[in-house]
Write a protein that holds these residues in place. Structure first.
Motif, PDB file in Angstrom:
ATOM      1  N   ARG A  10      23.422  52.385  29.510  1.00  0.00           N
ATOM      2  CA  ARG A  10      24.774  51.945  29.871  1.00  0.00           C
ATOM      3  C   ARG A  10      25.061  50.548  29.307  1.00  0.00           C
ATOM      4  N   GLY A  16      27.875  50.670  26.680  1.00  0.00           N
ATOM      5  CA  GLY A  16      29.092  50.006  27.167  1.00  0.00           C
ATOM      6  C   GLY A  16      29.487  48.863  26.234  1.00  0.00           C
ATOM      7  N   THR A  44      37.097  48.663  31.435  1.00  0.00           N
ATOM      8  CA  THR A  44      36.290  49.716  32.070  1.00  0.00           C
ATOM      9  C   THR A  44      34.854  49.650  31.557  1.00  0.00           C
ATOM     10  N   MET A  45      34.667  49.212  30.310  1.00  0.00           N
ATOM     11  CA  MET A  45      33.300  49.100  29.781  1.00  0.00           C
ATOM     12  C   MET A  45      32.538  47.953  30.426  1.00  0.00           C
ATOM     13  N   TYR A  68      31.481  49.639  33.620  1.00  0.00           N
ATOM     14  CA  TYR A  68      30.443  50.656  33.363  1.00  0.00           C
ATOM     15  C   TYR A  68      29.098  49.972  33.076  1.00  0.00           C
ATOM     16  N   THR A 118      27.229  48.425  36.173  1.00  0.00           N
ATOM     17  CA  THR A 118      26.811  49.245  37.310  1.00  0.00           C
ATOM     18  C   THR A 118      25.297  49.166  37.533  1.00  0.00           C
ATOM     19  N   LEU A 177      29.405  57.272  38.792  1.00  0.00           N
ATOM     20  CA  LEU A 177      29.477  55.869  38.342  1.00  0.00           C
ATOM     21  C   LEU A 177      28.378  55.033  39.000  1.00  0.00           C
ATOM     22  N   LEU A 187      40.214  51.177  37.760  1.00  0.00           N
ATOM     23  CA  LEU A 187      39.281  51.176  36.625  1.00  0.00           C
ATOM     24  C   LEU A 187      38.077  52.062  36.931  1.00  0.00           C
ATOM     25  N   ALA A 188      37.537  51.934  38.147  1.00  0.00           N
ATOM     26  CA  ALA A 188      36.316  52.673  38.493  1.00  0.00           C
ATOM     27  C   ALA A 188      36.529  54.180  38.384  1.00  0.00           C
ATOM     28  N   VAL A 227      37.182  55.441  34.006  1.00  0.00           N
ATOM     29  CA  VAL A 227      36.412  54.907  32.877  1.00  0.00           C
ATOM     30  C   VAL A 227      36.625  55.773  31.627  1.00  0.00           C
ATOM     31  N   ALA A 250      38.926  54.759  28.191  1.00  0.00           N
ATOM     32  CA  ALA A 250      38.261  54.598  26.892  1.00  0.00           C
ATOM     33  C   ALA A 250      38.883  55.558  25.877  1.00  0.00           C
TER      34      ALA A 250
END
Ligand code: HEM
Length: 290
Positions: free
Chosen positions: A59, A63, A103-104, A107, A110, A240, A263-264, A267, A271
């Motif tokens: 990730r 990401g 969003t990246m 991501y 996380t 997520l 956003l969560a 994702v 993108a």
């Protein structure tokens, strides 16, 4: 969702990008096609994760790589707008790319905090003790945009872009506070010389498995397609926030934080939308011979 014992290994792949500031090589006749999104939705809270280290390493690298690709697409618009203000479609596409980048950030972030410190941050510090996002070659042309320095950014038609940038700053601050709650970046902790150099940019690229070589526009899109497909498979299997050591390590602090929740949950959609709107904005220029 895939059962935990069927979880695939997620492995980051080498990214090929043109050197920052260089254009694309000739396409070999292949049009730049953004693939349809395999699925939009995924669980926020996933099952127990078997191999946390490899998953969050994947990730972190992927990401970042998707962020580089989206920065590059924004940089292309800025390059074109050195001769003219961006078109309406380009402004919409830039806003979508900035949201995709936000969003990246989420991501990538996380990763459970402890694992971030013991593995990811430690590895970055070994790459260079002052390792910093400020060394990212593809971010360089975007710096004035993120600081609202272009005169056309004040235009009412740029409202969505301004909002996206504001949200991105908030998201960066949020994940920085979440992963490093007691403060300083590696760059701030390191008392060495500040500033960026070719060597630092190379170390940054190298860390994120990024090779600089001539790349066609369609090859860039293919790499974005394959990475979006990769994170789709990841989120489908793991959600997520997978369960790590009996806990879901969420980034969202406030349940009432609408922007972060948006956003969560989106994702993949954000993108993909960035890739698609950028391709459409470019195609419309070709049609208009701008
Ligand atoms: C998730 C991945 C991350 C990405 C893609 C990212 C990206 C960036 C970028 C592009 C810059 C340069 C901004 C500019 O020059 O205007 C930057 C700077 C910075 N970032 Fe991040 N960042 C990430 C995570 C973090 C984390 C976890 C921290 C926590 C400390 C952090 C703290 C900082 C700070 C303090 C700066 C200012 C320069 C420095 O001190 O290194 N970032 N970041």
């Amino acid at each position: 969702m895939t059962a935990p014992d069927e979880q695939a290994a997620f492995l980051p792949r080498t990214l090929r990008l043109p050197p920052a500031g260089h254009g694309y090589s000739e396409d070999d006749g292949d049009p730049s096609v953004v693939h349809a999104l395999g699925q939009e939705k995924y669980e926020l809270f996933g099952p127990a994760c078997k191999d946390g280290f490899n998953l969050f390493w994947y990730r972190w690298v992927t990401g970042h790589q998707i962020s580089f690709l989206l920065w590059r697409l924004v940089g292309d618009v800025l390059e074109r707008s050195s001769h003219r203000a961006p078109t309406r479609r380009e402004r919409v596409a830039m806003a979508a790319c900035v949201d995709g980048y936000s969003t990246m950030l989420l991501y990538s972030a996380t990763v459970p905090r402890e694992l971030y410190h013991t593995h990811i941050r430690e590895r970055m510090a070994l790459q260079h003790p002052a390792f910093s996002g400020a060394w990212a070659p593809d971010y360089r042309p975007l710096r004035p945009l993120f600081r609202a320095r272009f005169p056309w950014q004040g235009d009412p038609s740029c409202a969505a872009l301004r909002e996206a940038i504001e949200l991105n700053h908030a998201m960066h601050a949020r994940i920085a506070d979440h992963l490093v709650p007691d403060g300083q970046s590696l760059l701030q902790k390191h008392s060495g010389r500040a500033g960026v150099s070719q060597e630092k940019e190379d170390l940054f690229d190298d860390f994120f498995m990024t090779v600089r070589r001539p790349v066609s526009r369609s090859a860039l899109t293919d790499q974005l397609n394959s990475r979006i497909a990769g994170i789709t498979a990841d989120l489908d299997s793991n959600g997520l926030y997978p369960l790590v050591d009996g806990e879901h390590h969420t980034v969202a602090a406030e349940p009432s934080d609408g922007a972060l929740e948006r956003l969560a949950a989106n994702v993949l959609l954000f993108a993909h939308r960035a890739a698609q709107l950028s391709a459409e904005a470019e195609n419309s220029l070709e049609e208009a011979h701008l």
